[in-house]
Design an enzyme around this catalytic site. Structure first.
Site, PDB file in Angstrom:
ATOM      1  N   ASP A  94       0.856  -1.186   0.000  1.00  0.00           N
ATOM      2  CA  ASP A  94       0.000   0.000   0.000  1.00  0.00           C
ATOM      3  C   ASP A  94       0.893   1.236   0.000  1.00  0.00           C
ATOM      4  OD1 ASP A  94       0.893   0.142   2.590  1.00  0.00           O
ATOM      5  OD2 ASP A  94      -1.026  -0.390   3.503  1.00  0.00           O
ATOM      6  N   ASP A 105      -7.691  -7.681   0.215  1.00  0.00           N
ATOM      7  CA  ASP A 105      -6.754  -7.948   1.311  1.00  0.00           C
ATOM      8  C   ASP A 105      -7.448  -7.552   2.591  1.00  0.00           C
ATOM      9  OD1 ASP A 105      -6.366  -4.908   1.014  1.00  0.00           O
ATOM     10  OD2 ASP A 105      -5.281  -5.400   2.847  1.00  0.00           O
TER      11      ASP A 105
END
Lengths: 375, 375
Positions: A92, A266
């Site tokens: 991320d 996720d």
């Protein structure tokens, strides 16, 4: 060695069965990506994570930039070598956790400054620095820095954050440059407002990304709101690129996301829930702390393909949870990650044969039927 | 299916190479037994413990009688089934931990009453009840209840506790009866006094046991005192029965115990040290918390037979320890248990060829040489 690419293999309604190729291996989609927050999927060896069926892991830029530090990971050979996971890793941008964990954060057009929640030291995170960090980690799938709001939020705020995220998307694309062996994903923002979401998607498409993430969902809104936004948004995204719903979710969120055209998911939930004594099975969720399991010699699910669901009694798992033994966290994290992968495998097969509706109905009926009756 | 028996295969000075047969498999001696306190060797799956080379585990009667309870374990098929460890298990009598952990304990001729350190509930432990609990757990090697004093202690106290332990030994033998598929060990007490120790051993021999434990050492006295007592005591024990030094120790305690004729050892130290960031290798002990490892790409020991010593960098292990990740406890516990087994394997081979003195000297020289120089 293949460059990054996405192939759409089959569709079923809005749902998609696909394959992502990367130099570090294939990712079958719809895919669930276990979260290896700070360089480890908690309580699991990397080969145990792989054995659950995971093709790819997620690493958190915020955590890794604080400890052990991106430059250090790079000097040690990158995140794959560092944690001994040779398959793909998605990272991320760090932005989400800066907003949720860091202290004294200050957001400007340029980026965000903050202090570490661990030792108070100061950091800058800009779109460019986020790309640099993710490149130092040697991530295979990189996220642009964005601003993610909690919901509910004012329309004006959602619009401002979406527009800022678009400008940061543009800077991220420039900073990323041409790296065909890895991917850069733009992130759609716009809260729960369809018009803003469509505008965000259009802006990102005109910049052009290897994949499109959907941020700012599962941030406080009801599940039906998330599903509505997904149904409105995914038709606006390019069919030939993967779509990633960030930070989602529980099994029913994932199934609903798959039905609405999402390819990648996720969430820390399966490992976190495991550490707290909750396991997911085809019969729904079981709280192993509950005294009903104390004398129960039955395994979690004797028909499961997962050996850990067959070999240990509920009484033993209850005991490990009650005594707070590490082995309990190890086993229950594994069971949950395995179940998430089973769910995705089932969906992939169903989409290929055009039977996702049946698969989803059967899966939900089994969840609704609940766990075994008391022993 | 073989009954319990001990075979002496070779001797080298006072040291012994032997084999214990049980219905659940062989135990090569000298043996180190990992401690599965409350039904799990902390942070390890049973097959991972076995893969380190362990032939037998230890279970703690005190912990298991409180949670989940001996009758419950029996109803669930015994401790082996409960924890999915099919090989032999040795259990202690519970007495040592009653003395170190329980509250409001009261010792009489009859036994000991105490309250649980967890919830304050009241329990009785007599020699007979200890045998009953260990039988309910389906232990393969059972310990008599004894009274273990911390050192230093008054001579009078050591004598009193030793005499009480002898009377309890007699009651334990009667309670145990005739069970050739498992073993009952008597426990030598007598503190650091050679005369008391010899008297204790003589008393136990006249009762007759399947093996002889040495209790009341490594309880505060210097290592040289422990070694002196062992050297004085083991010649007094029957050559044809195994000898077990309870709760010992660090690698150099174990090597010294082997040299003085001990066959079996157990200790929580390797797993506890692992959870605290300390690992044992042929070069001694390494504190992975130390900042010197922060940027070190080298593994713990690239020539180790243990894959975990070769695959992860010191920098990664340092990171896991610093971030208090469960995987750190998992890996370092495994490395330590593996090293303890390597040490015992080396000693067994050396005794067989009459080279224990060389093996011990080389092992100590490597420990003294210390860890790799800084990176």
């Amino acid at each position: 060695m293949k460059d990054f690419s996405f192939s759409l293999i089959a569709t079923d309604g809005m749902a998609r069965r696909g394959r992502i190729d990367t130099p570090r291996g294939e990712i079958a989609t719809p895919a669930f990506m276990p979260v290896g927050t700070v360089g480890t999927v908690k309580a699991m060896y990397p080969e145990q994570v792989r054995a659950t069926g995971a093709d790819i892991l997620l690493g958190n830029t915020y955590h890794l930039m604080l400890r052990p530090g991106a430059e250090r990971v790079a000097a040690l050979g990158g995140l794959h070598t560092f944690m001994d996971w040779e398959r793909p890793i998605l990272t991320d941008s760090g932005g989400f956790q800066v907003m949720s964990l860091a202290k004294l954060r200050k957001l400007t057009e340029q980026g965000v400054t903050f202090r570490s929640h661990i030792d108070g030291s100061a950091y800058d995170l800009t779109p460019e620095r986020s790309i640099e960090i993710q490149t130092l980690l040697d991530s295979d799938i990189i996220m642009q820095l964005d601003e993610c709001l909690a919901l509910p939020a004012e329309h004006k705020e959602m619009e401002r954050a979406m527009e800022l995220s678009l400008r940061w998307a543009d800077r991220s694309k420039t900073a990323f440059g041409h790296q065909p062996h890895r991917a850069l994903f733009g992130i759609v923002q716009g809260g729960d407002d369809a018009e803003l979401r469509v505008k965000s998607a259009a802006g990102l498409k005109s910049i052009g990304f290897d994949g499109y993430s959907i941020g700012g969902l599962a941030v406080g809104e009801p599940q039906e709101t998330m599903f509505r936004v997904l149904a409105e948004l995914t038709p606006e995204l390019p069919a030939d690129k993967p779509r990633y719903l960030m930070g989602v979710g529980k099994p029913d969120d994932i199934l609903g996301g798959i039905e609405r055209g999402v390819d990648m998911f996720d969430c820390v939930h399966p490992t976190r829930a495991g550490r707290h004594g909750h396991v997911y099975t085809r019969f729904g969720v079981i709280n192993l702390k509950n005294a009903r399991h104390k004398d129960d010699p039955r395994p979690i699910d004797e028909a499961s393909p997962n050996p850990n669901c067959r070999r240990f009694s509920r009484a033993y798992l209850h005991h490990l949870v009650r005594t707070e033994e590490i082995l309990g966290a190890m086993i229950l994290s594994q069971i949950n990650l395995h179940y998430y992968q089973e769910l995705c495998i089932g969906a992939r097969v169903a989409i290929e044969v055009g039977a996702l509706a049946d698969y989803a109905a059967q899966t939900r009926a089994a969840w609704a039927s609940g766990d075994l009756p008391p022993h």
